[in-house]
Each structure stands twice: as structure tokens, then as C-alpha cells.
Scaffold this active site. Structure first.
Site, PDB file in Angstrom:
ATOM      1  N   TYR A 168      10.878  -5.105 -10.212  1.00  0.00           N
ATOM      2  CA  TYR A 168       9.870  -5.573 -11.179  1.00  0.00           C
ATOM      3  C   TYR A 168      10.498  -6.381 -12.314  1.00  0.00           C
ATOM      4  O   TYR A 168      10.074  -6.286 -13.463  1.00  0.00           O
ATOM      5  CB  TYR A 168       9.095  -4.385 -11.767  1.00  0.00           C
ATOM      6  CG  TYR A 168       8.050  -3.828 -10.813  1.00  0.00           C
ATOM      7  CD1 TYR A 168       6.821  -4.475 -10.689  1.00  0.00           C
ATOM      8  CD2 TYR A 168       8.281  -2.698 -10.046  1.00  0.00           C
ATOM      9  CE1 TYR A 168       5.840  -3.989  -9.821  1.00  0.00           C
ATOM     10  CE2 TYR A 168       7.323  -2.205  -9.172  1.00  0.00           C
ATOM     11  CZ  TYR A 168       6.100  -2.853  -9.067  1.00  0.00           C
ATOM     12  OH  TYR A 168       5.148  -2.369  -8.215  1.00  0.00           O
ATOM     13  N   TYR A 186      -2.396   4.118  -9.421  1.00  0.00           N
ATOM     14  CA  TYR A 186      -1.091   3.676  -8.891  1.00  0.00           C
ATOM     15  C   TYR A 186      -0.512   4.796  -8.054  1.00  0.00           C
ATOM     16  O   TYR A 186      -0.417   5.942  -8.495  1.00  0.00           O
ATOM     17  CB  TYR A 186      -0.120   3.321 -10.024  1.00  0.00           C
ATOM     18  CG  TYR A 186       1.244   2.948  -9.486  1.00  0.00           C
ATOM     19  CD1 TYR A 186       1.459   1.698  -8.899  1.00  0.00           C
ATOM     20  CD2 TYR A 186       2.298   3.861  -9.505  1.00  0.00           C
ATOM     21  CE1 TYR A 186       2.695   1.371  -8.357  1.00  0.00           C
ATOM     22  CE2 TYR A 186       3.537   3.533  -8.961  1.00  0.00           C
ATOM     23  CZ  TYR A 186       3.730   2.293  -8.396  1.00  0.00           C
ATOM     24  OH  TYR A 186       4.946   1.967  -7.847  1.00  0.00           O
ATOM     25  N   ASP A 227      -2.144  13.061  -6.267  1.00  0.00           N
ATOM     26  CA  ASP A 227      -0.842  12.417  -6.413  1.00  0.00           C
ATOM     27  C   ASP A 227      -0.280  12.841  -7.767  1.00  0.00           C
ATOM     28  O   ASP A 227      -0.624  12.271  -8.800  1.00  0.00           O
ATOM     29  CB  ASP A 227      -1.002  10.895  -6.318  1.00  0.00           C
ATOM     30  CG  ASP A 227       0.301  10.166  -6.633  1.00  0.00           C
ATOM     31  OD1 ASP A 227       1.319  10.833  -6.925  1.00  0.00           O
ATOM     32  OD2 ASP A 227       0.301   8.914  -6.583  1.00  0.00           O
ATOM     33  N   LYS A 269       9.374  12.267  -8.641  1.00  0.00           N
ATOM     34  CA  LYS A 269       9.938  12.069  -9.987  1.00  0.00           C
ATOM     35  C   LYS A 269      10.715  13.281 -10.524  1.00  0.00           C
ATOM     36  O   LYS A 269      11.869  13.450 -10.179  1.00  0.00           O
ATOM     37  CB  LYS A 269       8.846  11.604 -10.950  1.00  0.00           C
ATOM     38  CG  LYS A 269       8.377  10.189 -10.603  1.00  0.00           C
ATOM     39  CD  LYS A 269       7.745   9.434 -11.748  1.00  0.00           C
ATOM     40  CE  LYS A 269       7.633   7.954 -11.455  1.00  0.00           C
ATOM     41  NZ  LYS A 269       6.388   7.534 -10.828  1.00  0.00           N
TER      42      LYS A 269
HETATM   43  C1  LIG Z   1       6.029   6.653  -9.655  1.00  0.00           C
HETATM   44  C2  LIG Z   1       4.811   7.029  -8.922  1.00  0.00           C
HETATM   45  C3  LIG Z   1       4.743   6.938  -7.529  1.00  0.00           C
HETATM   46  C4  LIG Z   1       5.852   6.336  -6.710  1.00  0.00           C
HETATM   47  O1  LIG Z   1       7.028   7.044  -6.780  1.00  0.00           O
HETATM   48  P1  LIG Z   1       8.412   6.300  -6.387  1.00  0.00           P
HETATM   49  O2  LIG Z   1       9.410   7.392  -6.372  1.00  0.00           O
HETATM   50  O3  LIG Z   1       8.650   5.295  -7.470  1.00  0.00           O
HETATM   51  O4  LIG Z   1       8.221   5.662  -5.075  1.00  0.00           O
HETATM   52  C5  LIG Z   1       3.603   7.388  -6.896  1.00  0.00           C
HETATM   53  N1  LIG Z   1       2.578   7.888  -7.608  1.00  0.00           N
HETATM   54  C6  LIG Z   1       2.597   7.995  -8.947  1.00  0.00           C
HETATM   55  C7  LIG Z   1       1.443   8.596  -9.654  1.00  0.00           C
HETATM   56  C8  LIG Z   1       3.708   7.545  -9.652  1.00  0.00           C
HETATM   57  O5  LIG Z   1       3.716   7.590 -10.989  1.00  0.00           O
END
Ligand SMILES: *Cc1c(COP(=O)(O)O)cnc(C)c1O
Length: 471
Positions: A31, A170, A272, A301
Site C-alpha cells: 500500500y 474490510y 471477522d 493479528k
Molecule cells: C487486517 C484484517 C484482515 C486481514 O488480515 P491480514 O493478516 O492483514 O491478511 C482481515 N480482517 C480484518 C477485520 C482486518 O482488520
């Protein structure tokens, strides 16, 4: 503390201008507009300790964006380092395709227990007890979506091939995750190759005490589902807060309403929690804050404390059972990654989870969140260019207003927030990132009051670079 121990080693061998040039031409950063990056003086990190990162030029930076939102304990916490080192001495990798290993078994069991603990006040004990490993957040989501599709197929609901997702969501950068996402600037250049998803509105609630009716959102959601419930496999949502679209908190109780429709129309609910989970917004499992039990949870994360890449998708019994059969039925879940369940990642995830309880991390998140909220409102809350500050746990969005006083939601319009963040980095050495025209703060979760103050002061000072109306 010898700040220049490792730095002098590196700089002694490699001069900064050479390193910078190699970085700018060979390392393609995510990015990042590389043409502009080539004109900057890159910050090249050499080591980390606590909430601070030290660069090869011996400068110290406060990591106020948690190294892209994943840091829990600051950098190189001795306990986490030890967990990785011990595991590395024993086994670095063995693949879950054919064999198993102790760290994968132990972490999965600990996680399932922790989920039970988070849902202990729910009417029924959760049946979220099947842990599928992958290696990042996007794949955790990808796995969840494939699970949902294969589940519907195998229970005979073969027309259920679509997803219901949310405006401004996202979910990651792989194709399924991009299809579920809805931040146009990230995905529009790929849109011909993405599959279509239904999109419901995501009612935002900035002030936790103000309760506006979400009735019209609910009606829109039900209308979307009701007409198509024989087509929809699952709902995919970021619970509690949408991260990447600028820290947009979800209206309280709304997740429960979504769950109600999922149950009524027999659709799977996927949360998510890659960002919101693992204590970023308070509890380990974000959806447990409202006692809403999803069918599938995606985690990533902070799951390894911010040290190793790992993604996890947890499914309930109902989903898991639909994959049972004998080999010739070919009902086994058709997904896997080479490094799924990597032992180093599992070992450090175990230590991270233990420390979350030992160190009472959730309580620190709660107190520091309150402190940060209060300090921001007091110090910059009445600044004419600052909009309504959004805080959920240690996820903070500070939207900037344009000179006419309105919040421009466009992601492209990041000029002011970018200016402020650059100032904070250069002048106060506080690492901050803008999302569109929103300044975000996502610090390590064990952050202390002193650093909260450092961040707030850096932003207050940086805001002086903006023109204010009437000047
Ligand atoms: C960061 C993020 C992802 C993607 O995770 P990566 O490890 O960067 O592939 C998916 N969903 C949410 C809500 C996120 O904040």
C-alpha cells in the site's frame, strides 16, 4: 540499556544511504506509492523494546500503530521471545497435513476453553470448538467463507452460494476477502474479477451512551435476507468496530439483531474478529461482548502477541459435523496451507494467551481506553478541525473535518490526516498512520499511561500544522 548496541553493529557494516536506496528500489512495500517513497528518508527499524522501535540511525519511535494493529505486549517481550526460542530448539515446522504436534494441540484446546470462558454468561455453552489453522488474517476469512460454502453444499443447500456483507467492511486482500470487502479504493481495479456480495448498511454508534434507533438499518437487512435466503450461505461482519474503513464502531445490540435474522433464515454467521478480537476492543472474543455466538470466528493479528504470522478460523459443531464422512464421500474440508499451524507461531500464541490472563490484559485495555478517550477529548476534542472521536478499546479513530466543518468520508482525501501523522512521526517520533482522513491510534495493548500522554501530546502538536477556519 545500550541503545546503540545493535545499531552500531548494523550501521558500522552498512551505511544508511546505501541501505535506504536498496530498500527504496528492491523492497516493494505494501500500500505504498514507491515513487514517492523513493523521495523520503525511510525509517529502517533495527530493533524493538517495549512500546518503542529503534531505527538504524539510533532514533527511538513510539509504536502507536502497533506495527499494523497486531502488537499486544510491545516489542520483544522476553516471555514471548523465550517461547519462540524454546520451540525453535525443538521443532520449527511440521505440517498438519499428515501429522500433528503438541503446540497446535495445546493452543487449539486453550483457545476453545478461552472462548467458553468469554461466553460463560450466555444461555448455552458455545459449541465453537474446532480450530482450523492458517497463516494470516485474510486466509482466516478465506477459510471461513470456503467452509460456509462447502457446508451449505454438503447439507444439500446447493443454491446457497452467496454472502451478505456490510458497507465499508474490510476482510483482507485475497480474492474472497476482497469480494467481501467494500472499500472501493482498495478493490475497484480488481472488481471485474471479484464475485458479487449483498451489502447491508453498518450502523455506526460513536458515543456508547447515545442510543439512536437502528430500525431502518434492520429493515433494510431483513429485506436483503428475506428475498434471498435460499441464496445466501453466510453473513460476514466485523463485530464491534470496522477497522480499515476508519475505526467505525457498530451500534450496540446490532450484532444480536443480525444473529436473530441469521437464525430465523438459517444462514451462518461469520464474525471477522481479526482486528476486533484478542482484546483489541476488550474481550478475547469481540462478539462475546454482546453474547452473540457466531457459527464461525476468524482470528489473526494479535493472536501471537504480534510476533509471528498466524490465522485461525474456529467453527461450531454444526459446521464441523457437515464435513464428516468416509474418504470416498469427499466431504473433507478442501483447504490447507504449507505453514498452517506452524509450531513456532502456536508456541508463542500459547504464551500470549497465558499472559493475557496472568497480566490481566483486558483490565489494562479498559483503563487505558478510558484514559485515552478522556485525554483526547480534553486536549484536542474542541479543535475546530477534529470531528467526533471514536474509541472502542484500544482502537481509536480521529476524523478530521474539512474547512467547512464536515467530515469527508472519501479514502482518497487523506491529505490533512497524512500531514498530521507525518508531523507526529518526524517531530515527536510517534508512529501514526492515517486511514483516509482519519488519524488512527492502535497501540500495544499493555501500553502505560505515560505513553498515552506521549501520543496525545504528539497529535495535539501535529494538529497545529492544519489551517483552522477563520485564520
Ligand atoms: C487486517 C484484517 C484482515 C486481514 O488480515 P491480514 O493478516 O492483514 O491478511 C482481515 N480482517 C480484518 C477485520 C482486518 O482488520
Amino acid at each position: 540499556m545500550s541503545d546503540d548496541r545493535t545499531s552500531s553493529r548494523l550501521v558500522g557494516l552498512r551505511d544508511y544511504p546505501k541501505l535506504a536506496e536498496q530498500d527504496q528500489t528492491v523492497v516493494w512495500h505494501p500500500y505504498t506509492q514507491m515513487q514517492e517513497y523513493a523521495e523520503t528518508e525511510p525509517i529502517i527499524i533495527d530493533r524493538g523494546e517495549g512500546p518503542y522501535l529503534y531505527d538504524v540511525r539510533r532514533r527511538r519511535f513510539l509504536d502507536a500503530y502497533g506495527s499494523m494493529w497486531c502488537n499486544v505486549w510491545g516489542h520483544n517481550h522476553p516471555e514471548l521471545v523465550k517461547a519462540i526460542q524454546q520451540q525453535a530448539g525443538q521443532l520449527c515446522h511440521a505440517s498438519l497435513f499428515s501429522v500433528s504436534h503438541v503446540p497446535a494441540i495445546d493452543f487449539a484446546n486453550m483457545l476453545v476453553d478461552a472462548i467458553k470462558q468469554d461466553f460463560r454468561f450466555a444461555d448455552e455453552a458455545p459449541s465453537l470448538s474446532h480450530v482450523f489453522y492458517s497463516d494470516n488474517g485474510s486466509t482466516a476469512v478465506e477459510v471461513a467463507m470456503k467452509m460456509a460454502l462447502q457446508y451449505q453444499n454438503q447439507i444439500g443447500k446447493i443454491s446457497r452460494t452467496q454472502f451478505l456483507t456490510f458497507h465499508s467492511g474490510y476482510h483482507g486482500d485475497t480474492f474472497g476477502a476482497m469480494s467481501a470487502s467494500n472499500i472501493d479504493v482498495f478493490t475497484q481495479k480488481f472488481s471485474p474479477s471479484l464475485f458479487k456480495c449483498h451489502r447491508a448498511t453498518y450502523p455506526m454508534q460513536v458515543d456508547p451512551d447515545e442510543h439512536e434507533s437502528t430500525r431502518h438499518h434492520e429493515m433494510q437487512l431483513e429485506a436483503l435476507i428475506a428475498g434471498r435466503n435460499d441464496k445466501i450461505a453466510a453473513v460476514v461482519i466485523e463485530p464491534v468496530v470496522q477497522g480499515a474503513s476508519g475505526m467505525r464502531p457498530l451500534a450496540e445490540d446490532y450484532l444480536g439483531k443480525i444473529k436473530k435474522y441469521c437464525r430465523e433464515y438459517d444462514i451462518l454467521l461469520i464474525t471477522d474478529e481479526v482486528f476486533a478480537g484478542f482484546c483489541r476492543t476488550g474481550p478475547l472474543i469481540a462478539s462475546s461482548a454482546e453474547l452473540v455466538e457466531p457459527d464461525i470466528i476468524c482470528l489473526g493479528k494479535g493472536i501471537t502477541g504480534g510476533t509471528m504470522p498466524m490465522g485461525v478460523t474456529v467453527a461450531n459443531d454444526r459446521v464441523f459435523d457437515a464435513f464428516k464422512g468416509v474418504w470416498k464421500d469427499f466431504r473433507q474440508f478442501l483447504h490447507g496451507h504449507t505453514y498452517s499451524g506452524n509450531p513456532l507461531a502456536c508456541a508463542v500464541a500459547i504464551r500470549n494467551l497465558e499472559m493475557i490472563y496472568e497480566e490481566k490484559l483486558k483490565e489494562n485495555v479498559k483503563s487505558r481506553s478510558r484514559e485515552l478517550n478522556y485525554a483526547l477529548k480534553r486536549v484536542i476534542g474542541s479543535h475546530p478541525r477534529v470531528g467526533q472521536i471514536r474509541v472502542r478499546g484500544l482502537a481509536v479513530g480521529i476524523p478530521l473535518l474539512d474547512e467547512s466543518g464536515s467530515e469527508d468520508g472519501g479514502y482518497e482525501s487523506r491529505a490533512d490526516a497524512n500531514k498530521v501523522c507525518l508531523h507526529a512521526v518526524e517531530k515527536s517520533r510517534v508512529l501514526l498512520r492515517p486511514l483516509g482522513n482519519v488519524i488512527t491510534i492502535v497501540p500495544p495493548l499493555n501500553i502505560e499511561s505515560e505513553q498515552i500522554e506521549e501520543i496525545v501530546n504528539a497529535i495535539a502538536k501535529a494538529l497545529e500544522v492544519l489551517d483552522t477556519p477563520g485564520e
